[in-house]
Design an enzyme around this catalytic site. Structure first.
Site, PDB file in Angstrom:
ATOM      1  N   MET A   8       0.851  -1.199   0.000  1.00 23.96           N
ATOM      2  CA  MET A   8       0.000   0.000   0.000  1.00 23.96           C
ATOM      3  C   MET A   8       0.876   1.233   0.000  1.00 23.96           C
ATOM      4  O   MET A   8       1.499   1.571   1.023  1.00 23.96           O
ATOM      5  CB  MET A   8      -0.959  -0.013   1.207  1.00 23.96           C
ATOM      6  CG  MET A   8      -2.126  -0.971   1.011  1.00 23.96           C
ATOM      7  SD  MET A   8      -3.281  -1.055   2.406  1.00 23.96           S
ATOM      8  CE  MET A   8      -3.937   0.598   2.446  1.00 23.96           C
ATOM      9  N   CYS A  98      -2.523  -0.991 -10.328  1.00 22.61           N
ATOM     10  CA  CYS A  98      -2.666   0.392  -9.844  1.00 22.61           C
ATOM     11  C   CYS A  98      -3.662   1.181 -10.713  1.00 22.61           C
ATOM     12  O   CYS A  98      -3.507   1.260 -11.929  1.00 22.61           O
ATOM     13  CB  CYS A  98      -1.310   1.083  -9.842  1.00 22.61           C
ATOM     14  SG  CYS A  98      -1.433   2.749  -9.174  1.00 22.61           S
ATOM     15  N   LYS A 139       0.721  -9.098  -9.372  1.00 21.60           N
ATOM     16  CA  LYS A 139      -0.513  -8.663  -8.700  1.00 21.60           C
ATOM     17  C   LYS A 139      -1.366  -7.956  -9.738  1.00 21.60           C
ATOM     18  O   LYS A 139      -0.902  -7.028 -10.406  1.00 21.60           O
ATOM     19  CB  LYS A 139      -0.182  -7.735  -7.536  1.00 21.60           C
ATOM     20  CG  LYS A 139      -1.403  -7.324  -6.735  1.00 21.60           C
ATOM     21  CD  LYS A 139      -0.990  -6.877  -5.337  1.00 21.60           C
ATOM     22  CE  LYS A 139      -2.164  -6.368  -4.522  1.00 21.60           C
ATOM     23  NZ  LYS A 139      -2.617  -5.055  -4.952  1.00 21.60           N
ATOM     24  N   ASN A 199      -7.444 -11.546  -2.914  1.00 21.30           N
ATOM     25  CA  ASN A 199      -7.317 -10.241  -2.233  1.00 21.30           C
ATOM     26  C   ASN A 199      -8.543  -9.376  -2.498  1.00 21.30           C
ATOM     27  O   ASN A 199      -9.124  -9.418  -3.574  1.00 21.30           O
ATOM     28  CB  ASN A 199      -6.039  -9.543  -2.761  1.00 21.30           C
ATOM     29  CG  ASN A 199      -5.924  -8.083  -2.344  1.00 21.30           C
ATOM     30  OD1 ASN A 199      -5.861  -7.198  -3.197  1.00 21.30           O
ATOM     31  ND2 ASN A 199      -5.900  -7.817  -1.055  1.00 21.30           N
ATOM     32  N   GLY A 200      -8.902  -8.614  -1.471  1.00 21.20           N
ATOM     33  CA  GLY A 200      -9.963  -7.616  -1.603  1.00 21.20           C
ATOM     34  C   GLY A 200     -11.098  -7.820  -0.627  1.00 21.20           C
ATOM     35  O   GLY A 200     -11.721  -8.884  -0.591  1.00 21.20           O
ATOM     36  N   GLU A 201     -11.334  -6.789   0.225  1.00 25.58           N
ATOM     37  CA  GLU A 201     -12.501  -6.762   1.129  1.00 25.58           C
ATOM     38  C   GLU A 201     -12.493  -7.854   2.190  1.00 25.58           C
ATOM     39  O   GLU A 201     -13.561  -8.357   2.548  1.00 25.58           O
ATOM     40  CB  GLU A 201     -13.806  -6.821   0.331  1.00 25.58           C
ATOM     41  CG  GLU A 201     -14.040  -5.644  -0.585  1.00 25.58           C
ATOM     42  CD  GLU A 201     -14.150  -4.287   0.135  1.00 25.58           C
ATOM     43  OE1 GLU A 201     -14.765  -4.223   1.214  1.00 25.58           O
ATOM     44  OE2 GLU A 201     -13.592  -3.306  -0.398  1.00 25.58           O
ATOM     45  N   GLY A 223      -5.036  -6.171   3.151  1.00 26.15           N
ATOM     46  CA  GLY A 223      -4.563  -4.793   3.060  1.00 26.15           C
ATOM     47  C   GLY A 223      -5.163  -3.940   4.154  1.00 26.15           C
ATOM     48  O   GLY A 223      -4.740  -3.980   5.312  1.00 26.15           O
TER      49      GLY A 223
END
Ligand SMILES: Cc1cc2nc3c(=O)[nH]c(=O)nc-3n(C[C@H](O)[C@H](O)[C@H](O)COP(=O)(O)O)c2cc1C
Length: 328
Positions: A8, A98, A139, A199-201, A223
């Site tokens: 991050m 990104c 990623k 990945n995510g949430e 994250g």
């Protein structure tokens, strides 16, 4: 199961990696992205974003840190990846996720997801340039505008020889808007044998278990959830093993804030050291309402000594309140 701490930019840096990995549960970190255009970057650029290179490529707790590169030029990325490996990177990670406009405008990040062949060519060039024992990971998001090229991208990444792939289950267009489309990761797993990290949430151990069930992935990347709740990696690891360890409470977080301030004072110019702490409080208050009061207290303080004093007072007030409660 392995748990990765997400890269991050501007948030999870050397000091934050040091702090979070000291709490346990994290198996790998990835640096903030290093932007590569056409030139070979000097070693100091790699060392600035990945000071762990000077300590065997690992955080103080011994967790390996992969160096993340971002760019659109295969040869330049390959040369810089080789340099990062020479400097002792535990692995190289390539950023195709990104969404920032400035980055996308200069041919980097998620814009490349419109061209699966270029993604393949970049991964293949980097893989070829880096010694075989150094992992090359990727990623990505599900796509740029939509996910119509997602499976082609994933197949290309596998064919290019990547060791692992992390999928942030949203397109660039989705930004950071919930939900994350975990079921798309399950689709990708059906077309490749490459290990995929979901990945995510993921904000809680229950989310982590649900994500693993939906995606079929063993490994996860955390994250924002790990910033809001620094014991999340440990809790997720325990939940996956069927255990229920004690969670951290606000009185446990306060000394961590002090430690984080001290890490920043030791590593950065002291006049900037309070800023990462203020930023972390903003994340923490999503899970710990008590963080709001401290944030209000320190947000305008510029002197590290004043910030430290505010934290010490909060620690002694909390200890006092707990002592009183225990005596009652
Ligand atoms: C402030 C911020 C900075 C980020 N910087 C990076 C980065 O440098 N490289 C990268 O691959 N992803 C970056 N990401 C994306 C995260 O690694 C992750 O994929 C995303 O936050 C979703 O995971 P989460 O829901 O667990 O936070 C960033 C996200 C945020 C919110």
């Amino acid at each position: 199961m392995r748990l990765m701490l997400a890269p991050m930019e501007g948030v999870i840096d050397y000091t934050m990696r040091g702090l979070l990995t000291s709490l346990g549960g994290v198996d790998r970190c990835v640096t903030e992205f290093i932007r590569v255009t056409e030139r070979l970057l000097p070693p100091r650029v790699f060392l600035r974003l990945c000071p762990e290179l000077a300590q065997g490529g690992c955080t103080a707790a011994g967790v390996p840190v992969y160096v993340q590169l971002l760019g659109g030029q295969a040869m330049a990325l390959a040369e810089n990846a080789a340099r990062a490996a020479e400097l002792g990177a535990a692995g190289i990670d390539l950023n195709f996720g990104c969404p920032a406009r400035t980055v996308n405008r200069s041919d980097g990040g998620s814009i490349l997801l419109r061209e699966p062949r270029r993604v393949h060519a970049i991964v293949a060039a980097v893989r070829a340039a880096v010694p075989a024992q150094v992992p090359v990971t990727v990623k990505t998001r599900l796509g740029y505008e939509d996910d119509s090229l997602f499976l082609d991208i994933v197949r290309g990444i596998e064919a290019a020889g990547a060791n692992e792939l992390t999928v942030h289950a949203r397109t660039k267009r989705h930004g950071y808007q919930p939900p994350a489309y975990w079921e798309e990761i399950a689709r990708a797993r059906q077309v490749v044998s490459l290990n995929i990290i979901a990945n995510g949430e993921i904000w809680s151990p229950a989310d982590a278990l649900r994500c693993r069930a939906i995606t079929g992935c063993k490994d996860l990347m955390l994250g924002r959830g790990a910033l809001c709740r620094p014991d999340l990696p440990r809790l997720v690891a325990a939940a996956a093993a069927g255990n229920e360890p004690a969670s951290l409470h606000w009185p446990d977080i306060l000394p961590l804030l002090l430690r984080f301030l001290e890490l920043n004072l030791a590593h950065y110019d002291p006049c900037y050291a309070p800023n990462p702490l203020k930023q972390w409080l903003v994340y923490l208050r999503a899970y710990f309402p008590e963080a709001s009061a401290i944030f209000e207290q320190v947000k305008r303080l510029r002197e590290p000594a004043q910030v430290k004093e505010a934290l010490l007072q909060a620690i002694s007030a909390t200890a006092g309140a707990h002592g009183t409660a225990a005596a009652a």
